[in-house]
Every structure is written in structure tokens, then in C-alpha cells.
Design an enzyme around this catalytic site. Sequence first.
Site, PDB file in Angstrom:
ATOM      1  N   HIS A 211      31.507  50.992  31.426  1.00  0.00           N
ATOM      2  CA  HIS A 211      31.829  49.643  30.944  1.00  0.00           C
ATOM      3  C   HIS A 211      32.810  49.692  29.771  1.00  0.00           C
ATOM      4  O   HIS A 211      33.450  48.685  29.446  1.00  0.00           O
ATOM      5  CB  HIS A 211      30.549  48.917  30.542  1.00  0.00           C
ATOM      6  CG  HIS A 211      30.630  47.421  30.662  1.00  0.00           C
ATOM      7  ND1 HIS A 211      31.771  46.698  30.375  1.00  0.00           N
ATOM      8  CD2 HIS A 211      29.694  46.499  31.020  1.00  0.00           C
ATOM      9  CE1 HIS A 211      31.536  45.404  30.559  1.00  0.00           C
ATOM     10  NE2 HIS A 211      30.283  45.269  30.964  1.00  0.00           N
TER      11      HIS A 211
ATOM     12  N   GLU B  42      42.541  41.247  48.307  1.00  0.00           N
ATOM     13  CA  GLU B  42      43.107  41.433  49.654  1.00  0.00           C
ATOM     14  C   GLU B  42      43.574  42.873  49.816  1.00  0.00           C
ATOM     15  O   GLU B  42      44.649  43.259  49.363  1.00  0.00           O
ATOM     16  CB  GLU B  42      44.283  40.476  49.859  1.00  0.00           C
ATOM     17  CG  GLU B  42      44.851  40.453  51.268  1.00  0.00           C
ATOM     18  CD  GLU B  42      43.928  39.785  52.278  1.00  0.00           C
ATOM     19  OE1 GLU B  42      43.440  40.509  53.169  1.00  0.00           O
ATOM     20  OE2 GLU B  42      43.715  38.574  52.189  1.00  0.00           O
TER      21      GLU B  42
END
Length: 451
Positions: free
Chosen positions: A169, A387
Site C-alpha cells: 500500500h 480495458e
Amino acid sequence: MGSSCLEAPPLVQDMKVNIHKTSMVFPSKETEKKSLFLSNIDKVLNFDVETVHFFGSNRDFPPQKVAEMFNNALADALVIYDFLGGRLKLNSETQRLEIDCNGEGAGFVVASSDYKLNEIGDLAYPNPAFAQFVHKSKDFHKPGDVPLCVIQLTSFNCGGFAIGITTSHTTFDGLSFRTFLDNLAALAAKKPLAVTPCHDRHLLAARSPPRVTFSHPEMIKLSNLPTGFESGVFKASKEELDFKVFQLTPENITNLKEKARSSTHARVTGFNVITAHLWRCKALSTPYDPHRLSTILYAVDIRSRLNPPLPKSYTGNAVLTAYATAKCDELEKGSFSRLVEMVTEGAKRMDDEYVKSIIDWGELYNGFPNGEVLVSSWWRLGFEEVEYPWGKPKYCCPVVYHRKDIILLFPPFGGGERCGAGADDGVNVIVALPPKEMEKFESLFHKFLNN
């Protein structure tokens, strides 16, 4: 249409994953050896985030081809995101955590499951067994080595596959991770980067000298921790917990907004009303004490709140925890609109000076966010909209662990199909609580939603 609670489906415990190959991926070009400064926000978040991205079969992109394309894209990404191929280290002079950009690489794992994708259960339901689709970064390829990024591609018998990504993180927040995924997808397609990332984390450095101008009750110093208290809301619980998924439809959210608007002039958003609703349910699900103070934490993106604003392409963690505090008596008997106002005020508090004050607080004290419950929203990060050459994911989710003080918000499976409404208007709420508290939470969830 009323809200619903997804009944726990039979969960597959063993995903029958076979590991075929583990390897290191190195930058495709030589990168500069240097140290990357980590902000005080980054260094608090020194733990791994594990996400799983599920894809259906695509005849033109079998898993073996995707693995090769993803491996190559990652090698190119390690040039642009050079810190991702580095390692965390403590600077002996400054005693600060930083990233040694040493080009030691990221991990890559090729695996397979004996199941078809449609045999592993409801993707939207939090199955801890999904952890088998990600690979631990600790001691990844050799003892003592901890890469900041490890990717596992697991193929299913149907031609579908899961891409499990483990990242520290310290490297990304949710927004910058989404940008990273967009760029990975572009590199896999041999296209220009979707966004040129900004890696200058000194933009969130503390002032010199630090000036703490607010009290920051949402933070706790390490020196003030009770015995046995390690890491607040980020600590995994050892209690037996029940998992439940609560679905809020677009109609539910609209009704909550209307209830709040009836007696407030505060800005009423879907997130604020959902957060206020969950806060009340969580606080009152424990043994009731009207005078007990309950504090809720929730993430606020600070990029646009600074003066001057941070670049939208800022790579590091640019999210802080806002807070709201109230007595349980007010949470039970007070107006819903007042609770929404408190949540709204908590976010509004995060202006330029407040943000700089909390960063300076982190310079002076070792500590981290402290509250009764944290609402962590994956609702509008849009991981499922990335995508790739082989198509968009069917679903994306973090691996769910036993953390009873974190409530997760997710988009519904299929981008809202279950709610019968547009794109991302509905939301799935994932809660983990001890059985008696869960029973109370569920009762309150429906009571306050329908009153």
C-alpha cells in the site's frame, strides 16, 4: 424495491490451484538506482493490498498468451514505475522508511485451477479462499526478499482466468492503482500510456518546521496504545466472524438521500448517506451504552483539496481518513439528516491547512488512524472498467480477511445488473462481525432503511 442481504452461498474452500512457475520480472530497460521518498501518509500504510480480477474466456487470448503479454507489459511498467521493482528499506540516517529503487524486480506466478470460472461461486460474495489466486510477497523467490508487487495469473478449465495482484500500500492508493492498471493495459496493447504518472512524493512532505494546527482526534500515537493493541482498524480479528453482503439498490440510496434532505442544507451524496447509515448500524450493534462515543473513519481524496492542487496523476497515497464522532444516544435517537451533516462536515474539514496539519502530525508522532469503524469504498474506483486487450474484467475485488472494524463498499456484480438500474448506482456492502453483533446489525440495517 427493498434492500436485500445475500444469503451465504456454499463457499468453495479449496480452489485447487496448482503453481506452475514463479519468476522475477525485471525492468525492460535499465533504470536509475535511487531512493524514493515516502510521505507520512505512505509510511503509515505499510501493508499489502491483494486484489483479484476475474476474466471470462476469449478465444483470441488464451491464458498462456495473456500471461506472456502481461509479463512483458509489467517489464515495461517497471521502467515507468521504477519504484515498483524496488524494495522498502529504512534510511539509517533519517530513520525514515523509503523505497530503494534497485531494479530487483516484481514477482510473476503462472498457475491453474481445476475448476471452471462458473464453478467457483458467486464472485461478488467475499470468499476468503480467493486468497489462493494471489501470491504472498514475503520470501517470494528467495528467503528474506519482499517484492513490492507480485502478480499471479491463474487459468481456469473454461479458458477464463484470474489475475491476482499483491502490492504494498506504500506504492499506490486506490486512484493511482487504477491509473497503474490503465497504463498496464495500454502497455499490453502496445499503446501509449493512458496517463503519465507523477512520482514526486515530496509534494506531500511535511513543512519545516512541522506545524500541527488541529487536535486530530482521528489519530492515535503509538506511545498511547493500550497493551495488545497493534494497528487499530487495520488489524485482523481473531474472533469468529460472520460475513454478510448487504445490497443497497439505487432506490434505497435515493430514499436515504431524500430522508437526509428533508432537514439539512448540507451536501447530500450517495457516499455520505450510505456512510451515515452504516455508522449508526455498526455503533448500535454492540452492547448499548448511550454515553459511549463512536468514531467513524472514511477515506477522502486530498488531490483537489490542496493549494495548489496535487496532479490528478499523483502516484502515491493522497487519501486521508476523515472522521465523525457522536454519542450512541444521538446515533440511535437523533435525526438521520444530522448524522449525514456530521459525515459531510468531516470531509469538508479536509482543506489545505487541515491536510498539512495532519501530515505534520505524522512527522512528529508515530501513529495511525484510530476509530470504531472504517468505511473503505471500492465503489467508484472503476477497476472493472479497465480495458485490456482481452477485454474488461467480469469482476474485481480485494481479498477479504477477518477485519470486523472495516466495512467495504463494492459495485454490484456486473456493474449494476443485479439492481436493474444504470451503471454503478447500486452498491454491495460487505460486513464481517461476531454472530450476535451481525444479527443486531442486520436488524438495524433494515429498520433504519425502512423507517
